[in-house]
Design an enzyme around this catalytic site. Sequence first.
Site, short mmCIF file in Angstrom:
data_model
loop_
_atom_site.label_atom_id
_atom_site.label_comp_id
_atom_site.label_asym_id
_atom_site.label_seq_id
_atom_site.Cartn_x
_atom_site.Cartn_y
_atom_site.Cartn_z
N ASP A 156 1.02 26.95 -8.42
CA ASP A 156 1.85 27.97 -7.76
C ASP A 156 1.07 28.65 -6.64
O ASP A 156 1.59 28.86 -5.53
CB ASP A 156 2.40 28.98 -8.77
CG ASP A 156 1.35 29.50 -9.74
OD1 ASP A 156 0.25 28.93 -9.79
OD2 ASP A 156 1.64 30.48 -10.46
N ASP A 162 4.94 15.90 -5.91
CA ASP A 162 6.23 15.69 -5.26
C ASP A 162 6.57 16.92 -4.40
O ASP A 162 6.93 16.81 -3.22
CB ASP A 162 7.28 15.50 -6.37
CG ASP A 162 8.60 14.98 -5.85
OD1 ASP A 162 8.70 14.75 -4.64
OD2 ASP A 162 9.52 14.80 -6.67
N TYR A 175 8.25 12.78 -15.03
CA TYR A 175 9.33 11.89 -14.61
C TYR A 175 9.45 10.67 -15.52
O TYR A 175 10.45 9.95 -15.47
CB TYR A 175 9.13 11.42 -13.16
CG TYR A 175 9.22 12.54 -12.14
CD1 TYR A 175 9.84 13.75 -12.44
CD2 TYR A 175 8.70 12.38 -10.86
CE1 TYR A 175 9.91 14.77 -11.50
CE2 TYR A 175 8.78 13.39 -9.92
CZ TYR A 175 9.38 14.58 -10.25
OH TYR A 175 9.46 15.59 -9.32
N ASP A 232 5.83 17.60 -0.09
CA ASP A 232 6.97 17.90 0.80
C ASP A 232 6.73 19.18 1.58
O ASP A 232 7.09 19.28 2.76
CB ASP A 232 8.27 18.00 0.01
CG ASP A 232 8.97 16.65 -0.10
OD1 ASP A 232 8.32 15.63 0.19
OD2 ASP A 232 10.15 16.61 -0.48
N LYS A 236 -1.69 23.37 -13.68
CA LYS A 236 -1.41 24.71 -14.21
C LYS A 236 -1.99 24.81 -15.62
O LYS A 236 -1.25 24.81 -16.61
CB LYS A 236 0.10 25.01 -14.18
CG LYS A 236 0.51 25.61 -12.83
CD LYS A 236 1.97 26.00 -12.77
CE LYS A 236 2.28 27.28 -13.49
NZ LYS A 236 1.87 28.52 -12.79
#
Length: 365
Positions: free
Chosen positions: A224, A248, A140, A252, A191
Site C-alpha cells: 500500500d 498486477d 489468481y 498498471d 504485506k
Amino acid sequence: MATNLLLLPGDGIGPEVMAQVERIIDWFNQNGADFVTETDLVGGCAYDAHGQAVSDATIDKALAADAVLLGAVGGEKWANVAYDVRPEAGLLRLRKDLQLFANLRPAVCFDQLADASSLKRELVEGLDILIVRELTGGVYFGEPRGITDLGNGQQRGVNTQVYETYEIERVSRVAFELAKLRDGRLMSVEKHNVMESGVLWKQVVTKVHAEEYPDVKLEHMLADNCAMQLVRTPKQFDVMVTDNLFGDILSDIAAMLTGSLGMLPSASLGAEVDGKIPAMYEPVHGSAPDIAGKGLANPIATILSFGMALKYSFKMQDEAKLLEDAIQNVLASGIRTGDIARGDEAICSTSDMGDAILAEMNKLK
Ligand code: NAD
C-alpha cells in the site's frame, strides 16, 4: 546459429503492429542477424480456425522457439464463445505451458512524452523502473476458490493467496539478476503486516539475497505504501519484485506514469532448461477494436517488446540500444501516432511510424 522466433499477431491491431516488427526483424537480418520467423494463430482468429484459442501444434512451436512474440487477442466477435475457448484463454495457456512465472514490466518515460503523463514533468522525466511480477501463483490460482451457497440466502466468494518457497525463490532470483544488470538495487514488495504469505515472501527474498546476491542492495516495502510512493516519487525505484496480485496493480500504476498504452512493452520468462529460458514478449495493450484495421495503432509497444527479446533472450544489448535510440530520435523529431499526439500535432499512421524508426536505424547503424 539461427534464432527462431514464433510470431503470434493475434486479433484486432495485433497483425498491424506485428507487421512493423517484422520489418524491424528484416532490418536486423540485413545487418548481420540471423532471425528465422514463423507466424501462427492465437486468440479469436485461432478459435475461428480450430475452435480453440491456441492449438496444441502452436503450443509445440512455442515450446520449440527461442522466443515468442505476441500481438494482442480479443474482440467483440468472440464475446459469447465458451469461457474455456475465449481469446484470452490462448494467452493463459501459453503462459501456463511455457511456465512463464516472471513478468517484466518496464516503465520508462521518454522525455519527449513526459507531458503526456498524469504526473508533473519533473516527477517522471528520466523515469526508468522495472517491475518483476510473479505470474503463475498467488491469489489468481490458489485453491480453494469459488462461490458457495450458504443456504441462508447468502453466498461466499473465496480466493486463496498461496505461495511456496520455490515460487518466491525463482522469481526473486530473476529480479536480483536484473538488478545486477541495472542499478544494483531491488525493492521487494508485500504485506507482511497482515498476510502470512507476505511474511514468507519477505523471509525467502531476504534469504536468497544473503546467500546469493549480497552485492545487490535489497529493501522491503509494504504494497500500500508502494502504491503511494509510485505516484509521489516514482524515480526512487529501480527494480521491484512482487507477487501476482500486487504486481498486477502496481505495474498498471507505473505504466500510466509514462503516458500511453501504445508505448508499453512486457516480457514473461520461465525457468532455464538445457540452457534455454522460455520467453514470451508482448505489448501491454489489448487488441484495440476501436481503431483496428484503420492504420492508427502505435506499433512502438510491440517493437519495444521485440527490443526486450533482444536484451533478455538474445543478449544483443547493442542492437537493443540502437532500436531504443532510434525510437527516442523519432519521438524527438515530433512524429506521433494519435495516442501520443497532443493538441494540434500531426498524426502519422502505423506504417509511417515503422518507416520513421527504420530510417533512424539506418542513420544510427
Ligand atoms: P485495449 O488495450 O485494447 O485498448 C484500450 C484503449 O487504448 C483503446 O482506446 C485503444 O484504442 C487504445 N490503444 C491500445 N493500444 C493502442 C495502440 N497500440 N495504439 C494506439 N491506441 C491504443 O483495451 P480494451 O479496449 O479494454 O480491450 C480490447 C480487447 O483487448 C478486449 O477483447 C480485451 O479482452 C483484449 N485485451 C487483450 C490483451 C492482450 O492481448 N494481452 C490485453 C488487454 C485487453
